[in-house]
Scaffold this active site. Structure first.
Site, PDB file in Angstrom:
ATOM      1  N   SER A  50       0.656  -1.440  -0.110  1.00 13.57           N
ATOM      2  CA  SER A  50       0.014  -0.101   0.086  1.00 13.57           C
ATOM      3  C   SER A  50       0.900   1.216   0.010  1.00 13.57           C
ATOM      4  O   SER A  50       0.831   2.182  -0.779  1.00 13.57           O
ATOM      5  CB  SER A  50      -0.934  -0.126   1.446  1.00 13.57           C
ATOM      6  OG  SER A  50      -1.950  -0.884   1.082  1.00 13.57           O
ATOM      7  N   GLN A  96     -34.887 -16.028  -1.971  1.00 19.32           N
ATOM      8  CA  GLN A  96     -34.995 -14.755  -2.810  1.00 19.32           C
ATOM      9  C   GLN A  96     -34.181 -13.552  -1.984  1.00 19.32           C
ATOM     10  O   GLN A  96     -33.287 -12.684  -2.894  1.00 19.32           O
ATOM     11  CB  GLN A  96     -36.485 -14.432  -2.893  1.00 19.32           C
ATOM     12  CG  GLN A  96     -37.408 -15.334  -3.690  1.00 19.32           C
ATOM     13  CD  GLN A  96     -38.958 -15.043  -3.282  1.00 19.32           C
ATOM     14  OE1 GLN A  96     -39.293 -13.975  -2.626  1.00 19.32           O
ATOM     15  NE2 GLN A  96     -39.720 -16.221  -3.495  1.00 19.32           N
ATOM     16  N   GLY A 120     -24.687 -28.189  -0.165  1.00 20.22           N
ATOM     17  CA  GLY A 120     -23.283 -28.903  -0.625  1.00 20.22           C
ATOM     18  C   GLY A 120     -23.096 -29.095  -2.003  1.00 20.22           C
ATOM     19  O   GLY A 120     -21.941 -28.916  -2.391  1.00 20.22           O
ATOM     20  N   GLU A 125      -4.087  -3.730  -6.164  1.00 19.36           N
ATOM     21  CA  GLU A 125      -4.354  -2.224  -6.713  1.00 19.36           C
ATOM     22  C   GLU A 125      -4.740  -1.368  -5.511  1.00 19.36           C
ATOM     23  O   GLU A 125      -5.720  -0.382  -5.812  1.00 19.36           O
ATOM     24  CB  GLU A 125      -5.193  -2.342  -7.856  1.00 19.36           C
ATOM     25  CG  GLU A 125      -4.759  -2.832  -9.353  1.00 19.36           C
ATOM     26  CD  GLU A 125      -3.760  -2.067  -9.924  1.00 19.36           C
ATOM     27  OE1 GLU A 125      -2.604  -2.579 -10.332  1.00 19.36           O
ATOM     28  OE2 GLU A 125      -3.890  -0.708 -10.012  1.00 19.36           O
TER      29      GLU A 125
END
Lengths: 700, 700
Positions: free
Chosen positions: A165, A353, A428, A451
């Site tokens: 970094s 959902q 599974g 990055e």
């Protein structure tokens, strides 16, 4: 007579095979072909199909089973495939320059097949060459031709073993020697070895190496990039003074050879300094068009936005693939059901959902954002090429940098979490390697840290926003930016005074109300972050400490919320534009609303805490709206992944095939594996060589 | 003269080597040896060291590099190691029965080394044998002796290709034939093949097979367990009528052979029905001590709590190992720093503390809970053995079932997320396979879905709580349970009327205030879930639909919150008990407070929404308290992972070694890998066989 729309679609986009998914497909509110052509355009659809078709018909691409391949063989296959992409030459050099979106499309197609291939190709063809192109000058263009013909193979060497970094602290040195007109590239110790460099492990012959430039007399001019030959192209053996090797197996992307290199006083020509930001005369004088180190450093790393936007794209591709697999599986897997009735598809369950469909909305919203930000970047780069030094150009650069710096974290984390959810949602069978969810997760994982680590990158965005706030307070500067993502902040004090009012019962909660809530949220987080920073400073903290201590719950949240809002706002504008064909408006509007509400739902605590929400109803309405949208979208879900899905060959997951014959496909794939039914070669270890219980006695 | 405490400690627990971690170790507020001995006791510490030492000194355990091993070789090694554990016989059969905690300790020690080994061993020695022991009767005990001598090798075959969670829908059949006094085990089609069964792929000779029991005349008596021989122990070849094979590579645990089996009218003796819950007479009459199918079904799956608590333990081990690696790395990795000063360890950053330290607190809290729940389970099983049919015994069973059903999801998800955070917190080096965070994540992953999918399991717990509420409303039954986890709900209406009052400024926010908030939260979620269910039912939904539509934001959240609270409360009680040595009270109290606050912080929206919190201050106080605790704990963090860490050999991560020499260890490990510096064997593919650009022309 021109072929009808239908005829054209059928040739380009044949219908899916009939099967268990047919029921959902028949219930979809829209035509997947129409949505695909609307989103991508016929030319891109055709181009992608061409690439997919070439891969599918080429025996070199037939073998998958990434994890079963020995590392050496996987690397070899990846290299051979990369070479084959050169032979296909899907895009000429000229097309690449003129149609950057097609380059993206090509990389994403290759990535859908296998990210090791796409990244290997991109590091050489795009990152290495564009580093030379953008950081160098005409004297380096000879290398570009050699890249395109694969005479040389390249890599981009910035990070070191002990520094990632904090790039300014890179320790590799480049001392200029005027007597021979050479730079001496040197690694002071192994902690300063270049490390993690993709393509460096086994294949690269040349590297763009970042090093601290020293001129005679001992002056250091900071980080600069140099072209260093690391291997002989004729033999692939290392050059004298270069110790170069492979860092070994990673969690994913193992077809790619990440490597390290230490330089022992390696001499390179003065000409191989990439001199776009600064040069050294033959006599050893440093010359630069930039005023100060900081400006020069910024310019030398200016290509980062491109990398970050590419990573956004990679993340989104991974999320899309995982969703194709999990949603097709969920639409066919049946488990439990009402008393005395047939079992129902698990996609019918509210929980399923809610686990999957918000990520589907996110994939659409992020994809749109990523493409539009890419176009902004293309505009920026046009300006750079034409030498535009206007204030707007500088502002555009800052804004895109801020968007790419938070967009990459948002997209990579959303993909990381979404893929994990997909994997778990398939139970599974999602844990079986052949169903690819593990590979997708593992190949996506580095997107969160390379990055720029996500948490570190977010500071770029919050600093940008806080800087605008400070400039406004100091100089009365307006909040406005070239692509207008911050313009709404001009109403900052007014927005802060707003409170949530429940839409009346009849109104559906479309994305306007949550977008308004986001605006308030960003203003609130901006004010709180600013106050926190000022409080830290006035308590005697250094600027360094103040910023560090204002990240959690403040600047970090601010950057993420701003990014989510920007993505949501752009997707809302896009989906509500008059150009959207009427049959698509319903489903796109629902996706937009779901993404916005679901993202916002992670900030409900702040909405209450800051007083924008009050009372039980506000929070409950949001929950109800999310569940309602999920329920409305579940019949569209299969068609929505049909839009995203590559051909079965590329998707490469038995439970995710387009025909939906989950168990037949899975069973066939299991039986096709090697030695499935054979006894193990080591069977006598059980049958003959029996253990003598307790024959070994452990001692501490 | 007895050795001094110090002398004893040094022999059992030698000091760590001096090095870069020394600075943090010197700043710790407590002695890691004292904490370790307090938490585990000398006997367990000594036992674990004995196991670790045996593995470290045995060449069979020397080779790691799991992912580099071909599948067949990894399986072989895992089997050989399993056999070696029999030879070491760390615990005799008698010790195993008498000291179940030591069995847990042994499994966790093996798991720290490699979960493939631990799971392979456990499935055979514990799951297979205890299924026979608890579901069968004396006539089956002959098998147990053969298990312990490894004459046979076992597996537990419940799930099928198309059925996992819905075990009642299992389709394998067992028809009784009185003419030969045999059962005929049959798989109607491949969708009913047993699938995912650990040890079945290559090694098992016998399986406990669950099948629908049919007696002559066609009556089906539901799911029962049978012992079926699937391979010949003398040859490891399949028995006639059995098609048995390996399901292939998984995301993790690849030393374990998961398999499938289809039965074609396989005949087994009548005696091989495990007849604990029901039996068939030689003539073919079904007899059972249970009143109804439901009760019998419950009893036949009664061993599930054991499996779920074991999975909690596995998850916690994984989280601990990941934290050891990430925290030691964070304490030595330096990046950035104040202007003109040395770079600082990344553990000094607020963000890094906030990412890791709450998971450290969670590891301690969950570990305590898991151990104490295990003791509750041991009590339950004692009752079963002695034939206790009291109401308390039945209630204890229900309570433990509810706790294990939510404890497994909480622990496995916390581990999943924690390991991911650890991996990202180590940046690129966390993505290097040798640093093991990928293996930990991959080996942990099935904990989220097997033995009951987490989301499905949570319903058991919410059903339990809602059932108590309903019983109270219906019969005036009191909220009380054998291990007292629900007793606080007796004050349900009063608690719902409570509101948060800020502790005065001088008070530190210990865990009492957040525990009170949790009690309110659970009452609120219980009331809301009950209302939601009733609303669904009164709107005409079936019970099936009503329950499904009340999961998200309601029952699911209720179960998780209840579980977090129960873990937090037990850890609070434990850490605040007078028996805690005074030097340890500070650090344990802080861990308890941090776990409670951090867990609660994910529910702040609900606290506001339901009116328990109001105003800005409540939420801000919680954030400030979390960050403050992180900051207080960061100097203890290295010592806290020293308590959890196995020896370096077992931890097996260069960046996580006890000496903290991150770069030396990493560099050495990279250079020790195979062919690091060699050119690839396929070098001519680059150097000689050059691509002809565009020589292949793709077509759609």
């Amino acid at each position: 007579m021109a072929p009808t729309l239908e005829g054209r679609d059928d040739a380009l986009l044949p219908d899916f095979p009939k099967g268990p998914l047919q029921a959902y497909r028949a219930r979809a509110s829209f035509s997947w072909k129409e949505l695909l052509l609307f989103l991508e355009g016929e030319e891109t659809v055709r181009f992608k199909r061409t690439v997919f078709s070439a891969l599918e018909n080429d025996p070199l691409f037939a073998q998958r089973g990434r994890a079963d391949l020995p590392l050496e063989r996987y690397r070899e296959l990846t290299f051979l495939r990369c070479k084959r992409v050169f032979e296909y030459n899907f895009l000429s050099a000229e097309e690449m320059l003129q149609m950057p979106q097609k380059v993206s499309a090509l990389v994403n197609c290759l990535g859908m097949y296998d990210w090791s291939l796409a990244v290997k190709y991109s590091l050489h063809m795009l990152i290495f060459s564009s580093a030379i192109y953008s950081l160098g000058s005409e004297r380096h263009f000879k290398y570009i031709a050699k890249i395109f013909s694969m005479e040389i193979f390249g890599c981009f060497a910035l990070t070191e073993l002990s520094h990632g970094s904090n790039t300014k602290a890179i320790r590799t040195t480049a001392h200029y020697d005027p007597s021979s007109e050479e730079f001496i590239i040197h690694s002071p110790d192994f902690e300063a070895s270049k490390f993690w460099v993709g393509n460096m492990g086994k294949t690269a012959t040349h590297a763009v190496v970042f090093a601290q430039l020293h001129t005679p007399g001992g002056q250091c001019h900071g980080l600069h990039a140099f072209i260093v030959q690391i291997r002989d192209p004729k033999t692939l053996l290392p050059m004298p003074g270069v110790m170069v090797g492979d860092i070994g197996r990673k969690l994913g992307q193992n077809g790619l050879d990440n490597g390290f290199a230490m330089f022992h006083k390696v001499r390179i020509s003065r000409q191989d300094l990439l001199n776009g930001v600064g040069d050294v005369t033959p006599e050893g004088t440093y010359v630069t068009p930039f005023k100060d180190d900081r400006q020069r450093f910024g310019a030398s790393l200016g290509g980062l936005s491109f990398g970050r936007i590419s990573i956004m794209g990679m993340s989104i591709v991974n999320l899309k693939l995982a969703l194709c697999i999990a949603i097709r599986f969920s639409a066919t897997r049946r488990q439990f059901g009402p008393a005395n009735a047939e079992e129902i598809p698990i996609l019918e369950y509210q929980t399923q959902q809610w686990r999957l469909l918000p990520y589907l909305a996110a994939a659409y919203a992020l994809d749109h954002f990523c493409k539009s930000l890419f176009l902004d970047l293309v505009e920026l780069q046009q300006g750079l090429k034409t030498g535009d030094r206007s204030a707007r150009q500088a502002e555009l650069g800052r804004e895109i940098h801020a968007l790419a710096s938070a967009g990459k974290p948002l997209a990579s984390w959303t993909a990381q979490q979404g893929i994990q959810e997909c994997r778990e949602a398939c139970g599974g069978h999602g844990y079986l390697a052949m169903n690819r969810l593990g590979d997708l997760r593992d190949d996506n994982d580095p997107n969160c840290t390379y990055e720029g680590d996500n948490n570190v990158l977010l500071q770029q965005t919050s600093n940008y926003l806080l800087g605008l706030l400070e400039a406004g307070a100091r100089d009365g500067a307006r909040f406005e930016s070239p692509v207008k993502t911050v313009d709404f902040l001009e109403a900052y004090p007014d927005i802060l005074g707003q409170r949530f009012t429940c839409p009346s019962a009849g109104d559906s909660w479309d994305s306007l109300a949550p977008l308004a809530a986001y605006k308030w949220l960003i203003c609130y987080l901006l004010r709180e972050s600013d106050r926190k920073l000022n409080h830290e400073r006035s308590s005697g903290s250094s600027d360094f400490d103040a910023r560090n201590n204002a990240q959690v719950y403040h600047c970090r949240t601010l950057a993420l919320a701003f990014m989510e809002f920007t993505v949501a706002q752009r997707f809302h504008d896009f989906t509500h534009h008059p150009s959207v064909p009427p049959p698509l408006r319903g489903v796109l509007g629902r996706l937009s609303a779901l993404y916005t509400l679901w993202s916002l739902s992670s900030h409900v605590a702040s909405l209450y805490q800051g007083g924008y929400f009050s009372g039980e109803h506000a929070g409950k309405m949001m929950e109800a709206a999310i569940l309602d949208l999920c329920s409305q979208l579940k019949d569209d879900a299969v068609a929505l992944v049909d839009v995203l899905a590559p051909p079965d060959f590329v998707l490469d997951a038995p439970i995710g095939k387009a025909d939906g014959e989950v168990y037949q496909n899975l069973w066939a794939a299991v039986l096709q594996e090697s030695q499935v039914l054979e006894r193990a070669s080591w069977w006598p270890e059980f049958s003959i060589k029996k253990p003598v219980i307790g024959s070994l006695k452990p001692k501490l």
